[in-house]
Design a protein around this motif. Structure first.
Motif, PDB file in Angstrom:
ATOM      1  N   ASP A  83       0.782  -1.229   0.000  1.00 53.21           N
ATOM      2  CA  ASP A  83       0.000   0.000   0.000  1.00 53.21           C
ATOM      3  C   ASP A  83       0.816   1.282   0.000  1.00 53.21           C
ATOM      4  O   ASP A  83       0.251   2.353   0.087  1.00 53.21           O
ATOM      5  CB  ASP A  83      -0.887   0.034   1.266  1.00 53.21           C
ATOM      6  N   PRO A  85       2.138   4.638  -0.350  1.00 49.74           N
ATOM      7  CA  PRO A  85       1.862   5.716  -1.286  1.00 49.74           C
ATOM      8  C   PRO A  85       3.129   6.529  -1.530  1.00 49.74           C
ATOM      9  O   PRO A  85       3.559   7.275  -0.663  1.00 49.74           O
ATOM     10  CB  PRO A  85       0.822   6.561  -0.534  1.00 49.74           C
ATOM     11  N   ALA A  86       3.751   6.360  -2.692  1.00 51.40           N
ATOM     12  CA  ALA A  86       4.938   7.152  -2.987  1.00 51.40           C
ATOM     13  C   ALA A  86       5.019   7.347  -4.489  1.00 51.40           C
ATOM     14  O   ALA A  86       4.824   6.402  -5.248  1.00 51.40           O
ATOM     15  CB  ALA A  86       6.188   6.444  -2.477  1.00 51.40           C
ATOM     16  N   SER A  87       5.298   8.565  -4.910  1.00 49.65           N
ATOM     17  CA  SER A  87       5.455   8.796  -6.336  1.00 49.65           C
ATOM     18  C   SER A  87       6.894   8.504  -6.734  1.00 49.65           C
ATOM     19  O   SER A  87       7.793   8.476  -5.897  1.00 49.65           O
ATOM     20  CB  SER A  87       5.098  10.241  -6.682  1.00 49.65           C
ATOM     21  N   CYS A 130       2.359   6.566  -9.266  1.00 48.54           N
ATOM     22  CA  CYS A 130       2.543   5.878  -7.997  1.00 48.54           C
ATOM     23  C   CYS A 130       3.424   4.648  -8.227  1.00 48.54           C
ATOM     24  O   CYS A 130       3.175   3.858  -9.146  1.00 48.54           O
ATOM     25  CB  CYS A 130       1.183   5.458  -7.459  1.00 48.54           C
ATOM     26  N   TYR A 131       4.442   4.505  -7.401  1.00 49.52           N
ATOM     27  CA  TYR A 131       5.440   3.446  -7.592  1.00 49.52           C
ATOM     28  C   TYR A 131       4.810   2.062  -7.690  1.00 49.52           C
ATOM     29  O   TYR A 131       5.135   1.268  -8.558  1.00 49.52           O
ATOM     30  CB  TYR A 131       6.433   3.488  -6.436  1.00 49.52           C
ATOM     31  N   ARG A 132       3.865   1.783  -6.780  1.00 50.03           N
ATOM     32  CA  ARG A 132       3.375   0.406  -6.738  1.00 50.03           C
ATOM     33  C   ARG A 132       2.474   0.057  -7.913  1.00 50.03           C
ATOM     34  O   ARG A 132       2.111  -1.090  -8.103  1.00 50.03           O
ATOM     35  CB  ARG A 132       2.666   0.136  -5.415  1.00 50.03           C
ATOM     36  N   GLU A 133       2.131   1.063  -8.733  1.00 49.48           N
ATOM     37  CA  GLU A 133       1.303   0.757  -9.906  1.00 49.48           C
ATOM     38  C   GLU A 133       2.150   0.543 -11.152  1.00 49.48           C
ATOM     39  O   GLU A 133       1.615   0.374 -12.247  1.00 49.48           O
ATOM     40  CB  GLU A 133       0.291   1.884 -10.138  1.00 49.48           C
TER      41      GLU A 133
END
Ligand SMILES: Nc1ncnc2c1ncn2[C@@H]1O[C@H](COP(=O)(O)OP(=O)(O)OP(=O)(O)O)[C@@H](O)[C@H]1O
Ligand SMILES: [Mg+2]
Lengths: 236, 278
Positions: A83, A85-87, A130-133
């Motif tokens: 989860d 949240p980091a760009s 977003c990194y995780r996407e």
């Protein structure tokens, strides 16, 4: 004097060593590939090189003006929670953190550096994503850009191509090779011995028997011949 | 409703309560994201119980200013818990469970044995759930809360990027020469301060809700760290204001009303996030 000299270096956890004693040197501009089986202690060696853990015995000498915080690092797998949240931009900038010392905010120079490294890795367009996407390959580039923000001298890469498709793998290798030609010293862990022999200048084989030498020597050695032949057999 | 509110707002203690409440809500939301993502939430929970135990001791020895005792005990426990938590995960978790439950039982026990108060269960209840305590703060406590909240906000702003680096990837931070252990310590201390502060607002059992809900709500809506941090601060402040106003107006317990507002906000953000996702 060399960047890194290992003398009879043994690595392991809680006093238990994993691999045999290692002797090797890394000079400015080298491209060292560390190969070996799963569990042979490659990642452990990497952590020791990063001073995240102490050597069990032997010596690790860092020299030639290289300071501990001038090493960039690409971990084998980053334990980023699902989860987080980091760009992309925030993550790449965080690579500059070691330059900041106690200064609370990034200065213009560091922001420019982050932008340059994103450009270099071809992820400028993703800066606000977003990194995780991102896909696995894109994530690797983000982490590589972050590592580049931390150093201009030495990059330690722990299996940078694991999980990437063949095309992206080749792109990644080319990218790393280009960084090396730009003067950055590369230390890379890889299971891809064929690629290691193609790109690297030196090979360190960790395990029950340890080999260190330049790539030609490795290809001529018994251990090198054995592994290269196996790999060739697999491909066919 | 407006008239009732206006009437109450004429009392200085109500105005203080609202100012302090908003400041505390702001602080407690700031480290929520770090707490959730670093799996520090268990430390937060453990600490709130420790704070309860300390509060029990403080009220038994009849300290006029309970913070003098509660704050140092909680900060020291935070540092100790962080130490044990870092060694081995499971052992750390067990240690925290032991300490937190132990502190809870011990606190209740000494309150029961030594308390001179005629309304014991009321005292316990208000320490646990904060019932009306925010309205009964002395002016000294108001000052301490205000100063501590401002310090927490300043520390957070100054160390924002470092907190991000350490939260996102501690190993990388350490490898590149960032003093991650020092920042972890700082985070633990700030969490302890926040918990002691928040205890005044919502009582020790509901602290985790105050810290974690705004962060979780913001994470439904936003996808980078700065937006999430700002959004969770905004959500937390709005919920605290709403909760305070409703509790003054309707005479409901302050802490549970604020937390109910936080839960409602989470529900709304969850739905909004689902809609946005489509
Ligand atoms: N934190 C740890 N504590 C104790 N032992 C460990 C720890 N991490 C790894 N090991 C052990 O050390 C050995 C070497 O692990 P290491 O991660 O260095 O292998 P590796 O060569 O990187 O393998 P791979 O190719 O799978 O990445 C393994 O036997 C592993 O079980
Ligand atoms: Mg490994």
């Amino acid at each position: 004097m060399s960047y890194i000299i290992a003398k009879d270096l043994r690595v392991g956890y809680e006093g238990k060593m994993i691999a045999d004693a290692m002797n090797f040197v890394v000079n400015k501009g080298d491209y060292l590939c560390i190969v070996g089986e799963n569990g042979s202690g490659k990642s452990t060696l990497m952590k020791t090189l990063l001073h995240l853990q102490e050597p069990v015995s032997g010596e690790l000498i860092v020299g030639d003006g290289l300071k501990a915080n001038e090493i960039g690092y690409l971990p084998q797998q980053t334990l980023v929670q699902r989860d987080f949240p980091a760009s992309v931009r925030e993550i790449v900038l965080s690579g500059c953190q070691s330059r900041c010392g106690l200064r609370p905010f990034y200065n213009r120079e560091e922001k420019t550096l982050a932008a340059e490294n994103m450009e270099r890795m071809g992820i400028t367009a993703l800066a606000d994503r977003c990194y995780r996407e991102l896909s696995g390959g894109q994530q690797q580039r983000v982490l590589l850009a972050r590592a580049l923000c931390a150093t201009q001298k030495v990059l330690l890469l722990d299996e940078p191509v694991s999980g990437l498709d063949p095309k992206v793998t080749i792109e990644m290798y080319e990218l790393i090779d280009k960084l090396n030609r730009d003067g950055i010293t590369i230390i890379m862990i890889s299971h891809d011995i064929a690629a290691a022999v193609r790109y690297a200048s030196h090979i360190l084989h960790v395990g029950a028997t340890v080999f260190f030498g330049n790539t030609e020597e490795y290809a001529e050695s018994d251990i090198g011949k054995f592994f290269l032949r196996q790999e060739g057999g697999e491909e066919r | 409703m407006i008239e009732t509110l206006m009437m109450y707002l004429q009392y200085p203690f109500v105005r203080y309560a609202i100012i302090v409440g908003v400041l505390i809500a702001l602080c407690s939301s700031l480290l929520g994201v770090t707490l959730v993502l670093k799996r520090f939430s268990f430390i937060g929970d453990g600490l709130s119980h420790v704070a309860f135990g300390a509060m029990a001791i403080a009220s038994v020895v009849n300290l006029t200013n309970k913070m003098v005792l509660v704050l140092p005990i909680t900060v020291i426990s935070a540092v100790l818990l962080l130490r044990t938590g870092q060694n081995t995960r499971i052992k750390g978790d067990a240690a925290i469970a032991m300490i937190s439950v132990g502190a809870l039982a011990f606190g209740y026990l000494i309150m029961n044995l030594f308390s001179t108060s005629s309304n014991l269960s009321g005292d316990v209840c208000s320490t646990l759930f904060g019932s009306t305590s925010i309205l009964t703060l002395t002016s000294k406590e108001v000052w301490i809360c205000t100063v501590l909240s401002v310090v927490v906000v300043i520390v957070f702003v100054l160390f924002y990027h470092k907190i991000f680096a350490v939260t996102f990837d501690e190993t990388f931070a350490k490898a590149t020469g960032v003093n991650a252990n020092a920042y972890n310590l700082l985070i633990a201390i700030v969490i302890a301060v926040i918990i002691v502060l928040a205890m005044n607002l919502v009582g020790s059992l509901l602290i985790s809700a105050l810290v974690i809900f705004p962060a979780l709500s913001a994470m439904r809506l936003f996808k980078n760290f700065r937006q999430v941090t700002v959004a969770s601060a905004v959500i937390s402040v709005i919920c605290a204001l709403l909760g305070l106003v409703v509790s003054i107006w309707q005479g409901t317990p302050v802490g549970s009303t604020i937390v109910a507002a936080d839960v409602a906000a989470f529900g709304i953000c969850y739905l909004a996030g689902r809609l946005q996702g489509r």
